[in-house]
Design a protein around this motif. Structure first.
Motif, PDB file in Angstrom:
ATOM      1  N   ARG A 111       0.837  -1.172   0.126  1.00  0.00           N
ATOM      2  CA  ARG A 111       0.109  -0.050   0.022  1.00  0.00           C
ATOM      3  C   ARG A 111       0.766   1.198  -0.212  1.00  0.00           C
ATOM      4  N   ARG A 112       1.791   1.162   0.720  1.00  0.00           N
ATOM      5  CA  ARG A 112       2.930   2.490   0.748  1.00  0.00           C
ATOM      6  C   ARG A 112       3.631   2.499  -0.522  1.00  0.00           C
ATOM      7  N   LYS A 113       4.028   1.351  -0.884  1.00  0.00           N
ATOM      8  CA  LYS A 113       4.886   1.330  -2.130  1.00  0.00           C
ATOM      9  C   LYS A 113       3.947   1.861  -3.300  1.00  0.00           C
ATOM     10  N   ALA A 114       2.474   1.693  -3.236  1.00  0.00           N
ATOM     11  CA  ALA A 114       1.854   2.138  -4.435  1.00  0.00           C
ATOM     12  C   ALA A 114       1.500   3.588  -4.373  1.00  0.00           C
ATOM     13  N   LEU A 115       1.614   4.214  -3.247  1.00  0.00           N
ATOM     14  CA  LEU A 115       1.632   5.699  -2.915  1.00  0.00           C
ATOM     15  C   LEU A 115       2.898   6.229  -3.423  1.00  0.00           C
ATOM     16  N   TYR A 116       3.974   5.661  -3.095  1.00  0.00           N
ATOM     17  CA  TYR A 116       5.041   6.312  -3.515  1.00  0.00           C
ATOM     18  C   TYR A 116       5.405   5.971  -4.976  1.00  0.00           C
ATOM     19  N   LEU A 117       4.977   4.979  -5.839  1.00  0.00           N
ATOM     20  CA  LEU A 117       4.875   4.987  -7.136  1.00  0.00           C
ATOM     21  C   LEU A 117       4.006   5.994  -7.859  1.00  0.00           C
ATOM     22  N   LYS A 118       2.931   6.269  -7.339  1.00  0.00           N
ATOM     23  CA  LYS A 118       2.066   7.263  -7.720  1.00  0.00           C
ATOM     24  C   LYS A 118       2.764   8.774  -7.710  1.00  0.00           C
ATOM     25  N   THR A 119       3.424   8.847  -6.700  1.00  0.00           N
ATOM     26  CA  THR A 119       4.247  10.281  -6.411  1.00  0.00           C
ATOM     27  C   THR A 119       5.251  10.261  -7.519  1.00  0.00           C
ATOM     28  N   LEU A 120       5.766   9.357  -7.642  1.00  0.00           N
ATOM     29  CA  LEU A 120       7.086   9.302  -8.598  1.00  0.00           C
ATOM     30  C   LEU A 120       6.584   9.413 -10.125  1.00  0.00           C
ATOM     31  N   SER A 121       5.568   8.769 -10.236  1.00  0.00           N
ATOM     32  CA  SER A 121       4.972   8.982 -11.591  1.00  0.00           C
ATOM     33  C   SER A 121       4.416  10.504 -11.907  1.00  0.00           C
ATOM     34  N   ALA A 122       3.859  11.071 -10.730  1.00  0.00           N
ATOM     35  CA  ALA A 122       3.378  12.279 -11.053  1.00  0.00           C
ATOM     36  C   ALA A 122       4.519  13.442 -11.215  1.00  0.00           C
ATOM     37  N   ASN A 123       5.585  12.924 -10.745  1.00  0.00           N
ATOM     38  CA  ASN A 123       6.869  14.018 -10.964  1.00  0.00           C
ATOM     39  C   ASN A 123       7.631  13.499 -11.915  1.00  0.00           C
ATOM     40  N   TRP A 124       7.635  12.235 -12.642  1.00  0.00           N
ATOM     41  CA  TRP A 124       8.715  11.784 -13.576  1.00  0.00           C
ATOM     42  C   TRP A 124       9.179  12.598 -14.571  1.00  0.00           C
ATOM     43  N   GLU A 125       8.143  12.997 -15.318  1.00  0.00           N
ATOM     44  CA  GLU A 125       8.536  14.069 -16.655  1.00  0.00           C
ATOM     45  C   GLU A 125       9.588  14.789 -16.235  1.00  0.00           C
TER      46      GLU A 125
END
Ligand code: SF4
Length: 241
Positions: A109-123
């Motif tokens: 659950r925590r890692k899914a949140l981290y991945l979402k945050t990373l994705s939002a900022n990745w570009e």
């Protein structure tokens, strides 16, 4: 023997380690069945057109936190099968579904949140992000940041993870008290400022930590035991001086 000489022995012994593994490309040309390169570790680099590999490395680095690579690798492969190794697709995926898909990586659950945050900022990050900007994101600590910097973006960052720290402190290169940042700074001074070299160096140390310098070290099997502070201490006993 200094760390460079140690790494040279490890390279001769273990051969090229072929990081960073890309589970989505396992068994394709130039990669083995587990997604490792057939050859030395080679960072992708920001100038490469292979954006997908950079994002897979970043996602894999997050998923590998506090778990064995086997579980993280399975989670990366599942994301790939579901078309989610892409920041926009990951952002669009419902949180609950993403958590379930990465369950094999643990603390999902925590890692899914981290991945979402990373994705939002990745570009923006992938274009010109710095270590400080990575560290400002929730879920990105120094080790994850340095994995991304070294293996995805080809920056000269040394990944001073627990395996690397265990070896360099046991060998007597740094004091036991050195934490992540002190060990990283020391290694980056001791080794060439070359991302290809640093990528393979870290991969070789992980290999050595798994084969010989395990939690309970197998010094009788170790190829660098003659230069190791800990091993020599055990052979000669404590100094009376
Ligand atoms: S001699 Fe033992 S402690 Fe030293 S590096 Fe080898 S396995 Fe690790």
């Amino acid at each position: 023997m200094d760390l460079r000489a140690v790494l040279s022995v490890l390279e001769t012994e273990y051969g090229p380690v072929g990081w960073w593994p890309l589970p989505s490309r396992a068994g394709t040309e130039g990669r083995n069945a587990n997604g490792y390169r057939n050859g030395p570790s080679l960072p992708i680099g920001r100038l490469s057109k292979d954006k997908a590999a950079r994002f897979e490395i970043a996602a894999g680095a997050v998923l590998a936190q506090n778990t064995a690579w086997r579980g993280a690798s399975a989670a990366v492969a599942t994301l790939a099968r579901n078309g989610l190794l892409d920041p926009q697709a990951m952002l669009a995926c419902p949180q609950e579904q993403l958590s379930e898909l990465i369950a094999q990586a643990g603390t999902y659950r925590r890692k899914a949140l981290y991945l979402k945050t990373l994705s939002a900022n990745w570009e923006a990050l992938d274009k010109s992000g710095t270590r400080e900007e990575l560290l400002a994101l929730s879920g990105i600590g120094p080790e994850t940041a340095d994995c991304i910097l070294c293996y995805a973006w080809a920056e000269s960052n040394f990944v001073a993870d627990a395996y690397a720290r265990r070896i360099v402190s046991r060998m007597g290169f740094v004091p036991d008290s050195f934490g992540y940042e002190a060990t990283r700074a020391w290694a980056e001074k001791a080794l060439p400022k070359d991302p290809n070299y640093l990528a393979e160096a870290h991969a070789l140390l992980v290999e050595h930590a798994k084969r010989s310098c395990t939690a309970k070290p197998r010094c009788d099997h170790c190829v660098v035991s003659s230069s190791c502070g800990l091993c020599n201490k055990m052979v000669t006993g404590p100094s009376l001086m």
